[in-house]
Design a protein around this motif. Sequence first.
Motif, PDB file in Angstrom:
ATOM      1  N   PRO A 199       0.813  -1.231   0.000  1.00  0.00           N
ATOM      2  CA  PRO A 199       0.000   0.000   0.000  1.00  0.00           C
ATOM      3  C   PRO A 199       0.840   1.272   0.000  1.00  0.00           C
ATOM      4  CG  PRO A 199      -0.877  -1.579   1.571  1.00  0.00           C
ATOM      5  CD  PRO A 199       0.426  -2.129   1.105  1.00  0.00           C
ATOM      6  N   VAL A 200       1.925   1.286   0.764  1.00  0.00           N
ATOM      7  CA  VAL A 200       2.793   2.468   0.776  1.00  0.00           C
ATOM      8  C   VAL A 200       3.456   2.643  -0.585  1.00  0.00           C
ATOM      9  CG1 VAL A 200       4.771   3.551   1.875  1.00  0.00           C
ATOM     10  CG2 VAL A 200       3.171   2.224   3.248  1.00  0.00           C
ATOM     11  N   GLY A 201       3.893   1.530  -1.194  1.00  0.00           N
ATOM     12  CA  GLY A 201       4.514   1.608  -2.510  1.00  0.00           C
ATOM     13  C   GLY A 201       3.562   2.114  -3.566  1.00  0.00           C
ATOM     14  N   VAL A 202       2.304   1.647  -3.532  1.00  0.00           N
ATOM     15  CA  VAL A 202       1.308   2.124  -4.501  1.00  0.00           C
ATOM     16  C   VAL A 202       1.028   3.607  -4.294  1.00  0.00           C
ATOM     17  CG1 VAL A 202      -1.100   1.895  -5.202  1.00  0.00           C
ATOM     18  CG2 VAL A 202       0.275  -0.149  -4.789  1.00  0.00           C
ATOM     19  N   LEU A 203       0.961   4.049  -3.061  1.00  0.00           N
ATOM     20  CA  LEU A 203       0.729   5.470  -2.781  1.00  0.00           C
ATOM     21  C   LEU A 203       1.873   6.333  -3.306  1.00  0.00           C
ATOM     22  CD1 LEU A 203      -0.952   7.670  -1.411  1.00  0.00           C
ATOM     23  CD2 LEU A 203       0.301   7.197   0.711  1.00  0.00           C
ATOM     24  N   VAL A 204       3.109   5.904  -3.049  1.00  0.00           N
ATOM     25  CA  VAL A 204       4.268   6.653  -3.549  1.00  0.00           C
ATOM     26  C   VAL A 204       4.281   6.673  -5.077  1.00  0.00           C
ATOM     27  CG1 VAL A 204       6.784   6.690  -3.644  1.00  0.00           C
ATOM     28  CG2 VAL A 204       5.635   6.239  -1.479  1.00  0.00           C
ATOM     29  N   ALA A 205       3.935   5.552  -5.709  1.00  0.00           N
ATOM     30  CA  ALA A 205       3.892   5.500  -7.174  1.00  0.00           C
ATOM     31  C   ALA A 205       2.840   6.456  -7.735  1.00  0.00           C
ATOM     32  CB  ALA A 205       3.618   4.074  -7.640  1.00  0.00           C
ATOM     33  N   LEU A 206       1.675   6.524  -7.090  1.00  0.00           N
ATOM     34  CA  LEU A 206       0.630   7.444  -7.547  1.00  0.00           C
ATOM     35  C   LEU A 206       1.068   8.902  -7.406  1.00  0.00           C
ATOM     36  CD1 LEU A 206      -2.622   5.746  -6.186  1.00  0.00           C
ATOM     37  CD2 LEU A 206      -1.867   5.938  -8.559  1.00  0.00           C
ATOM     38  N   VAL A 207       1.702   9.226  -6.280  1.00  0.00           N
ATOM     39  CA  VAL A 207       2.181  10.600  -6.083  1.00  0.00           C
ATOM     40  C   VAL A 207       3.218  10.958  -7.148  1.00  0.00           C
ATOM     41  CG1 VAL A 207       3.451  12.118  -4.517  1.00  0.00           C
ATOM     42  CG2 VAL A 207       1.649  10.635  -3.623  1.00  0.00           C
ATOM     43  N   MET A 208       4.139  10.046  -7.440  1.00  0.00           N
ATOM     44  CA  MET A 208       5.148  10.312  -8.465  1.00  0.00           C
ATOM     45  C   MET A 208       4.502  10.464  -9.843  1.00  0.00           C
ATOM     46  SD  MET A 208       8.223   7.752  -7.277  1.00  0.00           S
ATOM     47  CE  MET A 208       9.181   8.141  -8.721  1.00  0.00           C
ATOM     48  N   ALA A 209       3.494   9.636 -10.155  1.00  0.00           N
ATOM     49  CA  ALA A 209       2.818   9.747 -11.449  1.00  0.00           C
ATOM     50  C   ALA A 209       2.100  11.085 -11.581  1.00  0.00           C
ATOM     51  CB  ALA A 209       1.833   8.590 -11.624  1.00  0.00           C
ATOM     52  N   ILE A 210       1.462  11.526 -10.501  1.00  0.00           N
ATOM     53  CA  ILE A 210       0.773  12.825 -10.539  1.00  0.00           C
ATOM     54  C   ILE A 210       1.776  13.960 -10.716  1.00  0.00           C
ATOM     55  CG2 ILE A 210      -0.587  14.438  -9.148  1.00  0.00           C
ATOM     56  CD1 ILE A 210      -1.978  11.983  -7.916  1.00  0.00           C
TER      57      ILE A 210
END
Length: 199
Positions: A93-104
Amino acid sequence: MTFEKFVFYVFAAILVFAATMVITRRNPVHSALFLVLAFFSSAGIWLLAEAEFLAIVLILVYVGAVMVLFLFVVMMLDIDLATLKAGFIKHMPVGVLVALVMAIEMFMVVGPANFGLEKVPAPAAQGAGYNNTEELGSVLYTVYMYPFEIAAVILLVGIIAAIGLTMRKRPETKFQDPSVQVRVKKADRLRVIKMDAED
């Protein structure tokens, strides 16, 4: 669609595929090989951007030297893959959140509102005598001199850290101590045995 755009999209698709394989492969050697493919694709995109020097440096330095160092470290560290995979689901979950923030963040920087030929027009074509290597060197060693030196120090620290990780002592490793060998005495190594002669 022009031929240049078609080639760009081909290289970009290969780059995205290779980058995805780097982070999803279970075998670190396979990940390193896909990283080589990603470097080659990036070099092709830089050639399209008329950055020939950077493309050649990416292939010669990163593919030819840094990737060899990566493989050396991966093989010498003897990484326990089972231990690394144990916490994968827990931290997902933390990895997915960080990936979404980087994509945005990337979309905000290179999205259609701030990026494109309308916002950033293509640079004018240079003549045959133009040397982008000379231009890059003049900027790198004048305007960006201190960041360049700091990056060199960081790379040096990384190399020393990699060597320190691979030079750990193992109990089953056999080694020689020259100082002990020099101080050895004859009585410690040689024993004279007297025995009767045999027929």
